[in-house]
Design a protein around this motif. Sequence first.
Motif, PDB file in Angstrom:
ATOM      1  N   TYR A   1       0.865  -1.182   0.000  1.00 25.61           N
ATOM      2  CA  TYR A   1       0.000   0.000   0.000  1.00 25.61           C
ATOM      3  C   TYR A   1       0.898   1.226   0.000  1.00 25.61           C
ATOM      4  O   TYR A   1       1.966   1.210   0.592  1.00 25.61           O
ATOM      5  CB  TYR A   1      -0.900   0.034   1.246  1.00 25.61           C
ATOM      6  N   ARG A   2       0.388   2.290  -0.665  1.00 24.18           N
ATOM      7  CA  ARG A   2       1.187   3.514  -0.755  1.00 24.18           C
ATOM      8  C   ARG A   2       0.389   4.703  -0.235  1.00 24.18           C
ATOM      9  O   ARG A   2      -0.757   4.907  -0.627  1.00 24.18           O
ATOM     10  CB  ARG A   2       1.569   3.806  -2.203  1.00 24.18           C
ATOM     11  N   VAL A   3       1.032   5.489   0.613  1.00 22.04           N
ATOM     12  CA  VAL A   3       0.398   6.685   1.165  1.00 22.04           C
ATOM     13  C   VAL A   3       1.260   7.905   0.829  1.00 22.04           C
ATOM     14  O   VAL A   3       2.481   7.865   0.965  1.00 22.04           O
ATOM     15  CB  VAL A   3       0.252   6.573   2.701  1.00 22.04           C
ATOM     16  N   ALA A   4       0.594   8.974   0.369  1.00 22.75           N
ATOM     17  CA  ALA A   4       1.268  10.255   0.135  1.00 22.75           C
ATOM     18  C   ALA A   4       0.962  11.169   1.313  1.00 22.75           C
ATOM     19  O   ALA A   4      -0.200  11.472   1.581  1.00 22.75           O
ATOM     20  CB  ALA A   4       0.775  10.884  -1.163  1.00 22.75           C
ATOM     21  N   LEU A   5       2.014  11.574   2.013  1.00 22.62           N
ATOM     22  CA  LEU A   5       1.872  12.421   3.202  1.00 22.62           C
ATOM     23  C   LEU A   5       2.402  13.816   2.886  1.00 22.62           C
ATOM     24  O   LEU A   5       3.574  13.970   2.520  1.00 22.62           O
ATOM     25  CB  LEU A   5       2.666  11.800   4.359  1.00 22.62           C
ATOM     26  N   THR A   6       1.539  14.824   3.012  1.00 18.21           N
ATOM     27  CA  THR A   6       1.951  16.203   2.732  1.00 18.21           C
ATOM     28  C   THR A   6       1.387  17.130   3.803  1.00 18.21           C
ATOM     29  O   THR A   6       0.518  16.735   4.582  1.00 18.21           O
ATOM     30  CB  THR A   6       1.442  16.685   1.354  1.00 18.21           C
TER      31      THR A   6
ATOM     32  N   ALA B   1       1.396   7.673  -9.115  1.00 20.09           N
ATOM     33  CA  ALA B   1       2.067   6.601  -8.367  1.00 20.09           C
ATOM     34  C   ALA B   1       1.063   5.593  -7.813  1.00 20.09           C
ATOM     35  O   ALA B   1       1.437   4.709  -7.050  1.00 20.09           O
ATOM     36  CB  ALA B   1       2.886   7.204  -7.230  1.00 20.09           C
ATOM     37  N   GLU B   2      -0.204   5.754  -8.170  1.00 18.29           N
ATOM     38  CA  GLU B   2      -1.282   4.868  -7.712  1.00 18.29           C
ATOM     39  C   GLU B   2      -1.326   4.767  -6.189  1.00 18.29           C
ATOM     40  O   GLU B   2      -1.410   3.669  -5.614  1.00 18.29           O
ATOM     41  CB  GLU B   2      -1.154   3.481  -8.363  1.00 18.29           C
ATOM     42  N   ALA B   3      -1.307   5.938  -5.561  1.00 25.76           N
ATOM     43  CA  ALA B   3      -1.389   5.989  -4.087  1.00 25.76           C
ATOM     44  C   ALA B   3      -2.755   5.479  -3.635  1.00 25.76           C
ATOM     45  O   ALA B   3      -3.765   5.688  -4.303  1.00 25.76           O
ATOM     46  CB  ALA B   3      -1.168   7.417  -3.604  1.00 25.76           C
ATOM     47  N   ASP B   4      -2.759   4.811  -2.480  1.00 24.54           N
ATOM     48  CA  ASP B   4      -4.007   4.289  -1.910  1.00 24.54           C
ATOM     49  C   ASP B   4      -4.663   5.294  -0.976  1.00 24.54           C
ATOM     50  O   ASP B   4      -5.842   5.158  -0.644  1.00 24.54           O
ATOM     51  CB  ASP B   4      -3.709   3.002  -1.131  1.00 24.54           C
ATOM     52  N   LEU B   5      -3.879   6.268  -0.522  1.00 24.10           N
ATOM     53  CA  LEU B   5      -4.395   7.256   0.434  1.00 24.10           C
ATOM     54  C   LEU B   5      -3.491   8.486   0.405  1.00 24.10           C
ATOM     55  O   LEU B   5      -2.275   8.354   0.308  1.00 24.10           O
ATOM     56  CB  LEU B   5      -4.393   6.642   1.849  1.00 24.10           C
TER      57      LEU B   5
ATOM     58  N   TYR C   1      -6.018  11.843  16.969  1.00 23.67           N
ATOM     59  CA  TYR C   1      -5.661  11.321  15.650  1.00 23.67           C
ATOM     60  C   TYR C   1      -6.864  10.592  15.080  1.00 23.67           C
ATOM     61  O   TYR C   1      -7.784  10.199  15.806  1.00 23.67           O
ATOM     62  CB  TYR C   1      -4.437  10.380  15.713  1.00 23.67           C
ATOM     63  N   ALA C   2      -6.841  10.422  13.767  1.00 28.16           N
ATOM     64  CA  ALA C   2      -7.847   9.597  13.091  1.00 28.16           C
ATOM     65  C   ALA C   2      -7.151   8.320  12.646  1.00 28.16           C
ATOM     66  O   ALA C   2      -5.923   8.296  12.488  1.00 28.16           O
ATOM     67  CB  ALA C   2      -8.419  10.329  11.890  1.00 28.16           C
ATOM     68  N   VAL C   3      -7.914   7.247  12.460  1.00 28.15           N
ATOM     69  CA  VAL C   3      -7.334   5.988  11.986  1.00 28.15           C
ATOM     70  C   VAL C   3      -8.032   5.562  10.696  1.00 28.15           C
ATOM     71  O   VAL C   3      -9.260   5.510  10.639  1.00 28.15           O
ATOM     72  CB  VAL C   3      -7.469   4.865  13.040  1.00 28.15           C
ATOM     73  N   TYR C   4      -7.234   5.305   9.673  1.00 29.60           N
ATOM     74  CA  TYR C   4      -7.746   4.842   8.377  1.00 29.60           C
ATOM     75  C   TYR C   4      -7.169   3.466   8.090  1.00 29.60           C
ATOM     76  O   TYR C   4      -5.953   3.261   8.222  1.00 29.60           O
ATOM     77  CB  TYR C   4      -7.347   5.824   7.270  1.00 29.60           C
ATOM     78  N   CYS C   5      -8.022   2.531   7.680  1.00 36.17           N
ATOM     79  CA  CYS C   5      -7.571   1.159   7.443  1.00 36.17           C
ATOM     80  C   CYS C   5      -7.445   0.880   5.952  1.00 36.17           C
ATOM     81  O   CYS C   5      -8.378   1.145   5.189  1.00 36.17           O
ATOM     82  CB  CYS C   5      -8.560   0.168   8.051  1.00 36.17           C
ATOM     83  N   LEU C   6      -6.284   0.337   5.582  1.00 37.83           N
ATOM     84  CA  LEU C   6      -6.041  -0.035   4.191  1.00 37.83           C
ATOM     85  C   LEU C   6      -6.066  -1.548   4.078  1.00 37.83           C
ATOM     86  O   LEU C   6      -5.399  -2.233   4.852  1.00 37.83           O
ATOM     87  CB  LEU C   6      -4.679   0.495   3.742  1.00 37.83           C
ATOM     88  N   GLY C   7      -6.827  -2.069   3.124  1.00 35.55           N
ATOM     89  CA  GLY C   7      -6.850  -3.516   2.877  1.00 35.55           C
ATOM     90  C   GLY C   7      -7.843  -4.237   3.771  1.00 35.55           C
ATOM     91  O   GLY C   7      -8.474  -3.646   4.644  1.00 35.55           O
ATOM     92  N   GLU C   8      -7.927  -5.534   3.517  1.00 31.48           N
ATOM     93  CA  GLU C   8      -8.939  -6.355   4.235  1.00 31.48           C
ATOM     94  C   GLU C   8      -8.411  -6.785   5.599  1.00 31.48           C
ATOM     95  O   GLU C   8      -7.268  -7.062   5.769  1.00 31.48           O
ATOM     96  CB  GLU C   8      -9.249  -7.616   3.404  1.00 31.48           C
TER      97      GLU C   8
END
Lengths: 103, 237
Positions: free
Chosen positions: B156-161, B193-197, B230-237
Amino acid sequence: MTSREPGKHTGAQPAAGQPLEDQPPDYIAAQVERALARDPRTHELGVRAEVADGVVILRGQVAGEERRQLIGEVARDAVPGLAARNEVSVTEVLPPEPQEEHL
Amino acid sequence: MIRVAAVGDVHLGPDVRGRIRPHLSGIGEHADVLLLAGDLTQHGTMDEIEVVATEFRDLGVPVVAVLGNHDYQCDMEEEITAVLRDAGMTVLEGSGIVLSLPGGRLGVAGSKGFGGGFPGRGGSEFGEPEMKAFVRHSRRLATAMGEALCGLDADYRVALTHYAPVADTLEGEPCEIYPFLGSYFLAEAADNAEADLLVHGHAHAGSECGKTPGGAPVRNVALPVLHRAYAVYCLGE
Ligand SMILES: [Fe+2]
Ligand SMILES: [Fe+2]
């Protein structure tokens, strides 16, 4: 809404040395926001100033009570001739929510 | 499944020491990683960043951060970065990291990012040198982040800015200032880059949820938007 007394300005340029509180409300508000951003006591960009009926109203959120008070101080120093109403609030920090978001 | 916790714009300093820390105990039960989306300090000073380091050290989960515009105010960004790294955090700027987590390999690439605006309502690299420099700075940071993201071998790929990649999450801010709040260059780079989040901060009066033109979820995690540690985001199953 800005109003200007006819004849108050003699030319296209704003009168040099004219007290800020006599300038159009939009300029006063902008000057206050500029002061909040640049003043080392605040360095705050997240507070909006509005001038209505000769009162500077400050709105936004900051991280602590001391900062909230400094916002009021810096705004008053920027336009000492006007009253300021400080409606800035301190951001709450609640515990994380038990429910996560599934993307 | 990977659980990504995130918060930005904590604007810490000695006067608000210990504001977040009480809510961070046990974060490892809720999340696998914590992302910090910039504006860690108010004035960008060393005494403030020491507070940040104390607040976020030894959490039991990896902490990955980018800096924000406030952290640049005193031109101490290198020193600030060093303090955070000494406290065990990863600080990204045009770079990335792959974390091997129980739920898989998480790739995070990050940048402060910059402004310039959104399609049809933005600045161009044209005319005066100051205007060119403004837009070029934004484009270069986004390009470097995109390249870093593409290079990550991850599930999984995350872009943090810090700055916003889309206008969706600026809703609530005056639209006249959107060009100072973010740039679509960041979304474009993440989509390529096909980021997931995509996770960002900076827009204190904005809103939490949006998506990129390519359909990737975008979350504005500025503390004044979340109102929680903080918030929590879940990637994937
Ligand atoms: Fe911020
Ligand atoms: Fe910011």
